[in-house]
Design a protein around this motif. Structure first.
Motif, PDB file in Angstrom:
ATOM      1  N   VAL B 275       0.837  -1.205   0.000  1.00 16.63           N
ATOM      2  CA  VAL B 275       0.000   0.000   0.000  1.00 16.63           C
ATOM      3  C   VAL B 275       0.874   1.258   0.000  1.00 16.63           C
ATOM      4  CG1 VAL B 275      -1.493   1.378   1.500  1.00 16.63           C
ATOM      5  CG2 VAL B 275      -2.115  -0.957   0.933  1.00 16.63           C
ATOM      6  N   TRP B 278       2.245   1.690  -3.585  1.00 15.56           N
ATOM      7  CA  TRP B 278       1.355   1.965  -4.728  1.00 15.56           C
ATOM      8  C   TRP B 278       0.163   2.862  -4.414  1.00 15.56           C
ATOM      9  CZ3 TRP B 278       3.252  -3.322  -4.720  1.00 15.56           C
ATOM     10  CH2 TRP B 278       4.259  -3.506  -5.683  1.00 15.56           C
ATOM     11  N   ARG B 279      -0.199   2.933  -3.162  1.00 18.61           N
ATOM     12  CA  ARG B 279      -1.370   3.750  -2.839  1.00 18.61           C
ATOM     13  C   ARG B 279      -1.199   4.332  -1.431  1.00 18.61           C
ATOM     14  NH1 ARG B 279      -6.464   4.865  -4.664  1.00 18.61           N
ATOM     15  NH2 ARG B 279      -7.904   5.162  -2.943  1.00 18.61           N
ATOM     16  N   GLN B 281      -2.108   6.764   0.203  1.00 19.80           N
ATOM     17  CA  GLN B 281      -3.218   7.300   0.999  1.00 19.80           C
ATOM     18  C   GLN B 281      -4.078   6.176   1.590  1.00 19.80           C
ATOM     19  OE1 GLN B 281      -3.044   7.130  -2.245  1.00 19.80           O
ATOM     20  NE2 GLN B 281      -4.965   7.586  -3.276  1.00 19.80           N
ATOM     21  N   LEU B 283      -6.084   2.149   1.158  1.00 18.84           N
ATOM     22  CA  LEU B 283      -7.128   1.634   0.271  1.00 18.84           C
ATOM     23  C   LEU B 283      -8.338   2.548   0.234  1.00 18.84           C
ATOM     24  CD1 LEU B 283      -7.166  -2.183   1.130  1.00 18.84           C
ATOM     25  CD2 LEU B 283      -6.069  -1.012  -0.784  1.00 18.84           C
TER      26      LEU B 283
END
Lengths: 237, 288
Positions: B275, B278-279, B281, B283
């Motif tokens: 996370v 790639w992301r 902030q 899920l």
């Protein structure tokens, strides 16, 4: 006297932002504090709502009672409400929920339906966007929401912080018109702090001029607007 | 197929318990911006208090109630006397104090109750459920029922009540919330009361489900729940709950059913790293 401020001093660590400022507001008046960026206007309002501590000799009286050491939320209960600089609506609450925060703890006392109708009359866009998250509103809409959030509780005094900042000139005019109406037609006591001297002097009864944390001039707004120094320094005329 | 469903249900139970622990952490982070590692200490203390009261009185209801009340008080004490005075410092200061506090609480449990593993050895007093060939044990039913009730009550409080509105407003802008008449201190107290009471329930449920209460039982949950609030999106309570449920199911299925040769506890941290890469902030986070 509704609001009486004596010898207000505000310091941030070593730096003193406001030096011994005193002023007062009568019930039903619309008063402006005008001054350039960094003159200490926002600090004064924050001290009035209890978010910034004031110096030892300072005192603030509201409806004759000393509120200098009262915490912020209790001042709000007494009827002091603010429209903050840059609106500061709660971004992840809907428009309607933001309005409800304005009557937190007062729901039994306030006729919500009637208040909402009254507010939607001024700000129809708030009814249209009722269920929208407030961070999706434009700057001008957020300012309207902030005014409505403060007004919904039927405040005794409305403090308005730099409302012209970041608004289109056309909107600035409209917002000041509304503030003037609120004062004249509905008798709401208002204290405005503004950089936009002309717009705020036009609707004010009285005004104070703040420079580097000190009041350097005060008087009737109609008089100040004619004053040569004011015209040169703030109106660019 | 039968094993798959059974393992999924076990995973859901584990996930529910993770969610109960993580809830408090997400609530506290949302309002104070403090990574409340000591929350897992409260969970351990809750398990011990529950165990102690159950051993003395034989009443599970008593054990849960006393655990909830005691942990609520403990949570409020930590907030008032440790976090609040430290809020004016950079965030790592309350974090370090929280880690220290957590270790202190673990050692305190070890001193008082001894290092050995205590066992609850009881089943939750819920009915056994049967669907076709699938049997859901009373304890599993109980865990589902209790956690679902807690999630529902919390959801109702935060979305449907004036208190919940004040909680959300305070977590978004504490100064402005107080300027509309919301007493921020009171709201923070309430958040610690709710979070800590739920942690106590989680501690007791874990004690019953795994049939063990021991001083270091909070260590893995402490770090796992940190990973979970990152995965869920810092400050997002729903995100944390969903991440916790997913993790419980994923752990149980991937390791217990698919036999992937990984340590079970690694999964949460792999998810966190993924996370963060790639992301960032999270899920369910709201933009970066």
């Amino acid at each position: 006297m509704l609001l009486q401020v004596n010898d207000l001093n505000i310091s941030y660590k070593e730096v003193r932002a406001v030096h011994g400022v005193s002023f007062s507001i009568e019930e039903g008046e619309l008063v402006s504090i005008i001054g350039a960026n960094g003159a200490g206007k926002t600090s004064i309002l924050n001290a009035l709502i209890g978010l910034v501590p004031c110096g030892r000799q300072s005192s603030i009286f509201f409806s004759g009672k000393d509120i200098t050491s009262l915490p912020s939320h209790e001042r709000a209960r007494k009827g002091i409400r603010i429209v903050p600089e840059r609106a500061r609506v709660f971004p992840r609450l809907t428009v309607y929920e933001n309005l409800l925060t304005g009557i937190y703890g007062l729901r039994a006392k306030v006729d919500l339906k009637e208040r909402l109708e009254w507010l939607y009359g001024f700000f129809p866009v708030l009814e249209e966007r009722r269920e929208q998250y407030s961070h999706t509103l434009s700057g001008g809409e957020q300012q309207q929401l902030a005014i409505a959030r403060a007004l919904i509780s039927e405040p005794k005094v409305l403090l308005v912080d730099e409302i012209s900042m970041g608004l289109m000139p056309l909107l600035v005019e409209k917002v000041f018109e509304i503030l003037g109406d609120l004062n004249r037609k509905f008798g709401i006591t208002i204290l405005i702090v503004e950089q936009n001297a002309l717009a705020s002097l036009r609707i004010s009864n009285r005004a104070y001029v703040l420079e580097a944390g000190r009041i350097v001039m005060k008087g009737n707004a109609s008089m100040l607007i004619q004053d040569k120094r004011i015209r040169e320094a703030y109106l660019g005329i | 197929m039968y094993l798959f469903i059974e393992q999924s249900l076990n995973g859901l139970a584990v996930g529910s318990i993770y969610a109960l622990i993580t809830l408090g952490l997400a609530l506290v982070y949302g309002i104070l911006g403090v990574l409340h590692v000591a929350h897992a200490g409260i969970y351990t203390v809750g398990a011990y208090i529950g165990y102690g009261v159950y051993a003395c009185t034989g009443s599970l209801v008593m054990a849960i109630l006393v655990g909830m009340v005691a942990c609520s008080c403990l949570g409020v004490l930590i907030e008032r006397f440790i976090y609040f005075p430290l809020l004016k410092f950079p965030p790592y200061v309350p974090l370090i104090s929280s880690i220290a506090l957590f270790m202190g609480m673990e050692e305190f449990c070890r001193l008082v109750a001894g290092p050995s593993v205590r066992t609850f050895s009881l089943e939750l007093p819920f009915p056994e459920l049967k669907f076709l060939d699938i049997v859901i044990s009373p304890t599993l039913t109980g865990i589902f029922a209790i956690s679902a009730t807690i999630f529902l009550v919390l959801w109702f409080i935060t979305t449907k009540t004036e208190l919940g509105l004040a909680m959300r407003a305070t977590s978004q802008d504490m100064d402005i919330a107080s300027s509309v008449g919301i007493d921020g201190h009171r709201i923070i107290d309430i958040i610690f009361i709710l979070g800590s009471a739920i942690a106590a329930v989680a501690g007791i449920l874990v004690g019953i489900y795994y049939n063990e209460v021991y001083p270091a039982m909070g260590t893995v949950p402490a770090y796992k729940s940190l990973a979970l609030i990152v995965v869920g999106g810092l400050g997002s309570v729903q995100g944390a709950v969903i991440a916790a449920l997913l993790l419980g199911i994923a752990e149980t299925l991937l390791i217990g059913y698919a036999n992937i040769p990984l340590p079970r506890d690694a999964l949460a941290f792999i998810a966190m790293i993924a996370v963060l890469l790639w992301r960032p902030q999270g899920l369910f986070g709201k933009g970066a």
